[in-house]
Design an enzyme around this catalytic site. Structure first.
Site, PDB file in Angstrom:
ATOM      1  N   CYS A 299       1.893  -7.691 -34.690  1.00 57.26           N
ATOM      2  CA  CYS A 299       1.727  -7.843 -33.247  1.00 57.26           C
ATOM      3  C   CYS A 299       1.213  -9.228 -32.847  1.00 57.26           C
ATOM      4  O   CYS A 299       1.963 -10.181 -32.770  1.00 57.26           O
ATOM      5  CB  CYS A 299       0.818  -6.738 -32.709  1.00 57.26           C
ATOM      6  SG  CYS A 299       0.933  -6.530 -30.907  1.00 57.26           S
TER       7      CYS A 299
ATOM      8  N   GLU B 145       2.914  -0.584 -34.794  1.00 54.94           N
ATOM      9  CA  GLU B 145       1.520  -0.777 -35.175  1.00 54.94           C
ATOM     10  C   GLU B 145       0.749   0.528 -35.042  1.00 54.94           C
ATOM     11  O   GLU B 145       0.866   1.246 -34.044  1.00 54.94           O
ATOM     12  CB  GLU B 145       0.906  -1.855 -34.278  1.00 54.94           C
ATOM     13  CG  GLU B 145      -0.517  -2.240 -34.607  1.00 54.94           C
ATOM     14  CD  GLU B 145      -1.038  -3.369 -33.730  1.00 54.94           C
ATOM     15  OE1 GLU B 145      -2.121  -3.896 -34.026  1.00 54.94           O
ATOM     16  OE2 GLU B 145      -0.359  -3.714 -32.738  1.00 54.94           O
TER      17      GLU B 145
ATOM     18  N   PRO C 110      -0.327  12.948  -1.294  1.00 55.92           N
ATOM     19  CA  PRO C 110      -0.505  12.779   0.152  1.00 55.92           C
ATOM     20  C   PRO C 110       0.291  11.564   0.646  1.00 55.92           C
ATOM     21  O   PRO C 110       0.068  10.443   0.177  1.00 55.92           O
ATOM     22  CB  PRO C 110      -2.016  12.539   0.308  1.00 55.92           C
ATOM     23  CG  PRO C 110      -2.629  13.008  -0.974  1.00 55.92           C
ATOM     24  CD  PRO C 110      -1.595  12.754  -2.021  1.00 55.92           C
ATOM     25  N   LEU C 111       1.252  11.798   1.530  1.00 58.51           N
ATOM     26  CA  LEU C 111       2.040  10.720   2.113  1.00 58.51           C
ATOM     27  C   LEU C 111       1.414  10.306   3.437  1.00 58.51           C
ATOM     28  O   LEU C 111       1.283  11.117   4.346  1.00 58.51           O
ATOM     29  CB  LEU C 111       3.488  11.166   2.356  1.00 58.51           C
ATOM     30  CG  LEU C 111       4.486  11.042   1.210  1.00 58.51           C
ATOM     31  CD1 LEU C 111       5.870  11.465   1.683  1.00 58.51           C
ATOM     32  CD2 LEU C 111       4.534   9.640   0.651  1.00 58.51           C
ATOM     33  N   SER C 112       1.063   9.041   3.556  1.00 61.16           N
ATOM     34  CA  SER C 112       0.420   8.563   4.775  1.00 61.16           C
ATOM     35  C   SER C 112       1.418   7.946   5.752  1.00 61.16           C
ATOM     36  O   SER C 112       1.055   7.649   6.888  1.00 61.16           O
ATOM     37  CB  SER C 112      -0.643   7.518   4.426  1.00 61.16           C
ATOM     38  OG  SER C 112      -0.030   6.367   3.885  1.00 61.16           O
ATOM     39  N   GLY C 113       2.651   7.726   5.296  1.00 67.31           N
ATOM     40  CA  GLY C 113       3.592   6.987   6.108  1.00 67.31           C
ATOM     41  C   GLY C 113       3.497   5.500   5.881  1.00 67.31           C
ATOM     42  O   GLY C 113       4.204   4.721   6.516  1.00 67.31           O
ATOM     43  N   GLY C 114       2.623   5.089   4.945  1.00 66.11           N
ATOM     44  CA  GLY C 114       2.459   3.676   4.619  1.00 66.11           C
ATOM     45  C   GLY C 114       3.220   3.303   3.364  1.00 66.11           C
ATOM     46  O   GLY C 114       3.873   4.137   2.731  1.00 66.11           O
ATOM     47  N   VAL C 115       3.080   2.034   2.979  1.00 65.35           N
ATOM     48  CA  VAL C 115       3.864   1.521   1.856  1.00 65.35           C
ATOM     49  C   VAL C 115       3.309   1.997   0.520  1.00 65.35           C
ATOM     50  O   VAL C 115       4.069   2.301  -0.401  1.00 65.35           O
ATOM     51  CB  VAL C 115       3.893  -0.023   1.898  1.00 65.35           C
ATOM     52  CG1 VAL C 115       4.685  -0.573   0.723  1.00 65.35           C
ATOM     53  CG2 VAL C 115       4.504  -0.501   3.207  1.00 65.35           C
ATOM     54  N   ASP C 116       1.984   2.093   0.380  1.00 72.84           N
ATOM     55  CA  ASP C 116       1.393   2.469  -0.902  1.00 72.84           C
ATOM     56  C   ASP C 116       1.878   3.833  -1.371  1.00 72.84           C
ATOM     57  O   ASP C 116       2.443   3.983  -2.461  1.00 72.84           O
ATOM     58  CB  ASP C 116      -0.132   2.474  -0.801  1.00 72.84           C
ATOM     59  CG  ASP C 116      -0.707   1.083  -0.669  1.00 72.84           C
ATOM     60  OD1 ASP C 116       0.080   0.122  -0.660  1.00 72.84           O
ATOM     61  OD2 ASP C 116      -1.935   0.966  -0.572  1.00 72.84           O
TER      62      ASP C 116
END
EC number: 6.3.5.1
Length: 567
Positions: free
Chosen positions: A175, A45, A372-378
């Site tokens: 579609c 489309e 940025p890694l926070s150590g959390g799951v997100d």
């Protein structure tokens, strides 16, 4: 005997308003289709301009450049001796329509406007287009002069019609029309249409492939016929990912399956099928034949229910002096039915957002991502999506994809680089950072470091207390009040305000400096193109545009696959 037809459909990674690039991908798909022996080619489309043009559809330039691409297609030798079905916006009597333009050998056969527009969820088609409401009716469309000069036609049919070739009849859906309660293929099939086509711009939602396959197989099971579905693939500039899944079906069985998650820009499917299989299949369904053979019923319809006449009213037929089959096709091998192979929900969650990220990265021409890694799951889930992207890139390069190889070499700024290990590639294009503060724990720091080691990202640990204290200090200086967390006697408003100056919600200026400095430290090219887009926060994997950002769901390039997992 003239009954075996080879047809082609495709999934294209079209970019919004990339008219030159879109033209080249369309031509490539037609060339591949012809090389495989197809005499009919269906595209996605709005493939000429790209589906996600949004308010650019209002601009006359979008219509003009679409016509220029159509002109280039008409005069290209690649499009000769094959029926081409392309999608583009068309203005008719000062009304803008989402159309299919079907042409053959420099002659436009039919312009078929979309009749049911998608206007729920992420779709806003009624904002830019008007549906064609005149069922089984056509009008004369006066071609622009640039097209008249090529086709030597002044007018062409515009409206709800079907294409009649020497050997079969072809009807178009666009579609959303497949998803409506009374799809056009129902009445088309009763009127003798044997090949149905559907050009889609359908984005990825978990398990949506099941719905597409069910709709197509059920349509051809009840009514018989050949069904071709084409779809957009990739990220064409919006926050949605279009997941391909082109297919060819006949009489309730699948004969060709396209990939759902692929980094290739052009994918073409073909199948050789016997029209006699359609005719014999239909001949055995007595209920269908009775409905098809009934003449118009000249009685008022019940309120809310269409009369039988509406089911058997004939479609206008546009004749094409062309055949999809050849006279000597007795020894032509036929395609065999296959079983559709579905991805698991976990695979969809891993692959879909990763493909979107790859398109985002290569089109922005940046050096990679900063997360940025926070150590959390997100943030951890987002890092895993980037690693999944690196894995798919390496697999595509191993399969010989020159386009993917060229893109990754541009991103890492090394013309001789060839990715082989996803961890090594991840180390080049993903920088992760643990931003510690006085409120951080050793456990989260270790989790962030361990994950970075597992995926191979370039990892940095830093303390942001000075920046946090500076922001809070400015607030205190201006207001004369020092905010405190609720655990220390502060209010809920203070608690929320202080959360927004903690990692990974540190002010963008600090993150920008960190992102800007990384390519220089790691011996990559220094310059504006070396900036790394930030990945932070969380958004669902399936339909991110429906979930606007907030303090808990940050703003740029954010993905959280967990939110798309079904219970």
């Amino acid at each position: 005997m003239g009954r075996k037809v080879t047809v082609a459909t495709c999934a294209l990674n079209q970019w919004a308003l990339d008219f030159e690039g879109n033209l080249q991908r369309i031509l490539k798909s037609i060339e591949i289709a012809k090389h495989k022996g197809a005499r009919y080619r269906l595209g996605p489309e709005l493939e000429i301009c790209g589906y996600g043009c949004w308010d650019h559809y209002y601009e006359s330039d979008t219509l003009l450049h679409s016509l220029q691409v159509l002109a280039a297609l008409l005069e290209s030798p690649v499009t000769q001796d094959i029926i081409c079905d392309v999608g583009m916006p068309v203005m008719h009597r000062n009304v803008r329509y989402n159309c299919r333009v079907i042409f053959l050998n420099r002659k436009i056969l039919l312009i078929r406007p979309k009749m049911a527009l998608a206007n729920e969820g992420n779709y806003r088609e009624l904002r830019w287009f008007t549906p064609w409401s005149r069922s089984r009716q056509t009008e004369e469309y006066f071609l622009p002069r640039m097209i008249q000069d090529l086709t030597k036609q002044e007018t062409v049919p515009f409206g709800d019609a079907v294409l009649s070739t020497r050997d079969t009849c072809i009807g178009s859906e666009v579609c959303e029309e497949l998803w409506t309660p009374h799809s056009p293929h129902v009445d088309m099939g009763l009127d003798g249409v044997e090949i149905f086509t559907n050009a889609s711009g359908s984005h990825h939602v978990l398990r949506k492939a099941h719905a597409r396959v069910d709709l197509v197989t059920m349509a051809t099971t009840k009514n018989g016929g050949i069904y071709l579905l084409a779809n957009q693939k990739g990220c064409d500039g919006d926050r949605l990912y279009y997941d391909g899944c082109a297919l060819i079906a006949m009489n309730g069985s699948i004969f060709a399956q396209g990939s759902q998650f692929s980094l290739d820009d052009v994918e073409v499917l073909t199948a050789t099928l016997d029209l006699e299989d359609v005719r014999s299949y239909r001949a055995e369904i007595s209920s269908r034949n009775l409905a098809s053979s009934q003449g118009p019923v000249r009685v008022p319809a019940l309120r809310g229910c269409p009369s039988q006449a509406s089911r058997v009213s004939p479609y206008p037929r546009v004749k094409a002096d062309f055949a999809l089959s050849c006279h000597e096709d007795l020894l032509e091998p036929l395609s065999e039915p296959i079983e559709w192979k579905y991805h698991s929900p976990a695979e969809e969650i891993s692959l879909g957002p990763a493909c979107w990220l790859w398109d985002f990265l290569r089109r922005s021409q940046q050096a990679g991502f900063f997360l940025p890694l926070s150590g959390g799951v997100d943030s951890g889930a987002t890092a895993c999506v980037v690693y999944s992207m690196c894995h798919q890139v390496c697999e595509a390069v191993k399969r010989g994809s020159q386009e993917v190889l060229d893109d990754v070499r541009t991103i890492v700024n090394q013309t001789s680089y060839t990715p082989q290990d996803p961890r090594e590639l991840c180390g080049r294009i993903l920088t992760t950072c643990y931003m510690a503060s006085e409120n951080s724990s050793r456990e989260t720091c270790n989790r962030a470091r361990d994950l970075a080691q597992q995926i191979g990202s370039h990892h940095i640990g830093l303390n942001i207390d000075p920046a946090v204290k500076a922001v809070v200090g400015i607030f205190s200086l201006v207001t004369g009040k020092s905010p405190a967390f609720a655990a220390h006697g502060g209010s809920s408003r203070e608690n929320l305000a202080l959360q927004n100056v903690q990692p990974p919600r540190l002010p963008d200026q600090v993150r920008l400096l960190q992102r800007r400095h990384q390519p220089h430290r790691r011996d990559q090219q220094d310059g504006p193109e070396s900036l790394r887009p930030a990945l932070h926060g969380a958004l669902p994997a399936s339909r991110p545009a429906e979930h606007p950002g907030s303090a808990g769901h940050c703003r740029a390039g954010a993905l959280d696959p967990r939110t798309g997992v079904p219970d």
